[in-house]
Design a protein around this motif. Structure first.
Motif, short mmCIF file in Angstrom:
data_model
loop_
_atom_site.label_atom_id
_atom_site.label_comp_id
_atom_site.label_asym_id
_atom_site.label_seq_id
_atom_site.Cartn_x
_atom_site.Cartn_y
_atom_site.Cartn_z
N CYS A 206 0.94 -1.16 0.08
CA CYS A 206 -0.04 -0.24 0.09
C CYS A 206 0.65 1.15 0.01
CB CYS A 206 -0.93 -0.03 1.33
SG CYS A 206 -1.83 -1.50 1.26
N LEU A 207 1.68 1.57 -1.14
CA LEU A 207 2.64 2.54 -1.38
C LEU A 207 1.93 3.84 -0.83
CD1 LEU A 207 5.45 3.22 -1.83
CD2 LEU A 207 4.65 3.37 -4.40
N ILE A 208 0.98 4.33 -1.62
CA ILE A 208 0.62 5.71 -1.66
C ILE A 208 -0.30 5.84 -0.38
CG2 ILE A 208 -0.86 7.58 -2.86
CD1 ILE A 208 1.82 6.78 -4.03
N LEU A 209 -1.02 4.57 -0.02
CA LEU A 209 -1.99 4.84 1.31
C LEU A 209 -1.30 4.77 2.42
CD1 LEU A 209 -4.89 4.64 2.30
CD2 LEU A 209 -4.73 2.28 2.28
N GLY A 210 0.06 4.03 2.44
CA GLY A 210 0.85 4.10 3.57
C GLY A 210 1.45 5.53 3.88
N LYS A 211 1.80 6.04 2.68
CA LYS A 211 2.36 7.68 2.80
C LYS A 211 1.23 8.44 3.46
CE LYS A 211 4.58 8.92 -0.91
NZ LYS A 211 4.81 9.13 -2.21
N TYR A 212 0.08 8.47 3.11
CA TYR A 212 -1.12 9.32 3.54
C TYR A 212 -1.29 8.89 5.12
CZ TYR A 212 -2.61 11.78 -0.61
OH TYR A 212 -2.65 12.76 -1.58
N LEU B 17 4.69 17.61 3.97
CA LEU B 17 4.30 16.24 3.87
C LEU B 17 3.38 16.26 2.40
CD1 LEU B 17 2.27 15.74 7.28
CD2 LEU B 17 4.26 14.52 6.17
N LEU B 18 3.06 17.36 1.92
CA LEU B 18 2.40 17.35 0.59
C LEU B 18 3.61 17.16 -0.45
CD1 LEU B 18 0.24 20.57 0.70
CD2 LEU B 18 -0.57 18.41 0.75
N LEU B 19 4.72 17.69 -0.22
CA LEU B 19 5.86 17.31 -1.11
C LEU B 19 6.24 15.87 -1.19
CD1 LEU B 19 7.75 18.31 -3.25
CD2 LEU B 19 9.36 19.00 -1.53
N CYS B 20 6.22 15.35 -0.05
CA CYS B 20 6.42 13.91 0.05
C CYS B 20 5.49 13.12 -0.49
CB CYS B 20 6.86 13.40 1.57
SG CYS B 20 8.43 14.29 2.24
N LEU B 21 4.34 13.43 -0.42
CA LEU B 21 3.14 12.66 -0.94
C LEU B 21 2.84 12.84 -2.48
CD1 LEU B 21 0.23 13.58 1.79
CD2 LEU B 21 1.67 11.29 1.52
N ASP B 22 2.89 13.84 -3.10
CA ASP B 22 2.69 13.97 -4.40
C ASP B 22 3.05 15.52 -4.84
OD1 ASP B 22 1.39 14.62 -7.06
OD2 ASP B 22 0.77 12.57 -6.69
N TRP B 23 4.21 15.71 -5.67
CA TRP B 23 4.56 16.99 -5.88
C TRP B 23 3.69 17.69 -6.80
CZ3 TRP B 23 4.88 18.63 -11.03
CH2 TRP B 23 4.54 17.41 -12.15
N ARG B 24 2.65 17.01 -7.33
CA ARG B 24 1.67 17.81 -8.21
C ARG B 24 0.76 18.45 -7.23
NH1 ARG B 24 -0.07 12.64 -11.49
NH2 ARG B 24 0.13 11.73 -9.30
N ILE B 25 0.48 17.79 -6.16
CA ILE B 25 -0.48 18.48 -5.26
C ILE B 25 0.29 19.49 -4.52
CG2 ILE B 25 -1.78 17.88 -2.93
CD1 ILE B 25 -2.43 15.22 -3.97
N ALA B 26 1.42 19.39 -4.02
CA ALA B 26 2.19 20.19 -3.41
C ALA B 26 2.47 21.51 -4.38
CB ALA B 26 3.70 19.70 -3.06
N LEU B 27 2.55 21.47 -5.44
CA LEU B 27 2.90 22.64 -6.42
C LEU B 27 1.67 23.32 -6.56
CD1 LEU B 27 4.60 23.85 -8.64
CD2 LEU B 27 3.70 22.57 -10.46
N VAL B 28 0.55 22.80 -6.55
CA VAL B 28 -0.68 23.66 -6.67
C VAL B 28 -1.06 24.43 -5.11
CG1 VAL B 28 -3.36 23.57 -6.83
CG2 VAL B 28 -1.75 22.25 -8.34
N CYS B 29 -1.02 23.57 -4.08
CA CYS B 29 -1.41 23.83 -2.68
C CYS B 29 -0.53 25.12 -2.43
CB CYS B 29 -1.10 22.76 -1.80
SG CYS B 29 -2.79 21.75 -1.95
N TRP B 30 0.71 24.88 -2.70
CA TRP B 30 1.98 25.79 -2.33
C TRP B 30 1.76 27.13 -3.01
CZ3 TRP B 30 7.61 23.34 -2.06
CH2 TRP B 30 7.84 22.34 -1.00
N GLY B 31 1.43 26.96 -4.54
CA GLY B 31 0.89 28.07 -5.20
C GLY B 31 0.02 28.79 -4.59
N LEU B 32 -1.05 28.27 -4.23
CA LEU B 32 -2.15 28.95 -3.75
C LEU B 32 -1.91 29.58 -2.64
CD1 LEU B 32 -5.27 29.30 -4.09
CD2 LEU B 32 -5.71 27.20 -2.81
N PHE B 33 -1.15 28.98 -1.63
CA PHE B 33 -0.63 29.67 -0.40
C PHE B 33 0.22 30.83 -0.59
CE2 PHE B 33 2.86 29.92 2.74
CZ PHE B 33 2.21 30.30 3.79
N LEU B 34 1.08 30.83 -1.48
CA LEU B 34 1.93 31.88 -1.77
C LEU B 34 1.21 33.10 -2.37
CD1 LEU B 34 5.08 30.01 -3.12
CD2 LEU B 34 4.96 31.15 -0.96
N VAL B 35 0.48 32.69 -3.27
CA VAL B 35 -0.29 33.95 -4.01
C VAL B 35 -1.35 34.52 -3.02
CG1 VAL B 35 -2.03 34.24 -5.63
CG2 VAL B 35 -0.42 32.84 -6.26
N LEU B 36 -1.97 33.86 -1.97
CA LEU B 36 -2.70 34.49 -1.17
C LEU B 36 -1.95 35.02 -0.11
CD1 LEU B 36 -5.57 31.81 -0.73
CD2 LEU B 36 -5.72 34.16 -1.80
#
Length: 216
Positions: free
Chosen positions: A89-95, A125-144
Motif C-alpha cells: 500500500c505505497l500511496i496509502l501508507g504515505k497518507y 508532507l504534501l511534497l513527500c506525498l505528491d509533487w503535483r498536489i504540493a505545487l498547486v497547494c504551495w502556489g495557492l498559499f504563496l499567492v494568497l
C-alpha cells in the motif's frame, strides 16, 4: 498472505512512530535551545514557524524549518517503506503516516499536547506525498499570502484544496478520506484565525530580522 494481527501490528507501529516524530516541534525546540524560552508564551501562543518568526525573528527560523521538514519526510518514508514495502500500500501508507505526523505536531505528548497548526509540517508532507498536489497547494498559499499578507488565509485555502486535488489525481476513496482528515485538522487548528479573518481583525505578516531580547 499476512495475518490480520501482523497487519494491525504494522499499522500501529507506523501510527505510533509517525505520531512521535510529529511530536518533535521545531519552534519549541529552537525557542528552548537558543532563547531558554517557550514560544508558546508569546504572540498567538502557537508553537509554529509564524509565531516563532514574529517573536524571535529570522535568526534561528531555519532550525524550526529543518526540524519540521525532516520529521515530516521521515514519517512519510516510514509509511512508504513499511506499509508500502510489506503490505503493498505505497500511496496509502504515505497518507496514513502523514495523518499521524500532523496529529503529533498539533497535539504533542512531549509538550502537554499543545503544538503548532501544522502548516510547515503539512507543506513538507504534501511534497513527500505528491509533487503535483504540493505545487498547486504551495502556489495557492504563496499567492494568497503575498497578495493579502494573511498567512492563515493562505494556509486554510491550501488545506481545503488538498482533498480536492487528491480526489482528482487518485480518485481513491481511502486516500480522499485521509486527505480530508488532514485538511480538517489544519482548518480546525485555524478556527480562531478564521473568525478573526471574518471580523477583519486578523494580524498581517510582516518581515523583520529580530525583535526579541534575551533575558539575562
Amino acid at each position: 498472505m499476512l495475518r490480520i494481527s501482523t497487519v494491525c501490528a504494522l499499522l500501529i507501529c507506523v501510527a505510533a512512530a509517525s505520531y512521535l516524530l510529529g511530536c518533535s516541534n521545531g519552534a519549541i525546540i529552537a525557542s528552548n535551545l537558543f532563547y531558554h524560552d517557550d514560544v508558546r508564551r508569546h504572540g498567538s501562543g502557537n508553537a509554529g514557524l509564524t509565531n516563532f518568526y514574529r517573536t524571535y525573528g529570522a535568526k534561528y527560523a531555519l532550525c524550526v524549518i529543518a526540524v519540521d521538514m525532516l520529521k515530516a519526510a521521515a514519517a512519510v518514508w516510514l509509511g512508504r517503506e513499511l506499509l508500502g514495502g510489506i503490505l503493498g500500500c505505497l500511496i496509502l501508507g504515505k497518507y496514513f503516516a502523514a495523518l499521524f505526523c500532523v496529529i503529533g505536531h498539533m497535539f504533542p505528548a512531549f509538550y502537554a499536547f499543545k503544538g503548532g497548526k501544522g502548516i510547515l509540517c503539512s507543506a513538507t508532507l504534501l511534497l513527500c506525498l505528491d509533487w503535483r498536489i504540493a505545487l498547486v497547494c504551495w502556489g495557492l498559499f504563496l499567492v494568497l499570502c503575498f497578495a493579502t499578507r494573511y498567512v492563515s488565509l493562505g494556509s486554510v485555502s491550501a488545506a481545503a484544496g488538498f482533498p480536492i486535488l487528491t480526489q482528482i489525481i487518485y480518485n481513491d476513496y481511502y486516500l480522499t478520506v485521509f486527505s480530508v482528515l488532514i485538511a480538517g485538522l489544519v482548518i480546525y487548528a485555524h478556527r480562531q484565525n478564521i473568525v478573526r479573518l471574518l471580523q477583519g481583525t486578523e494580524s498581517k505578516f510582516h518581515f523583520h530580522m529580530n525583535n526579541f531580547e534575551e533575558k539575562p
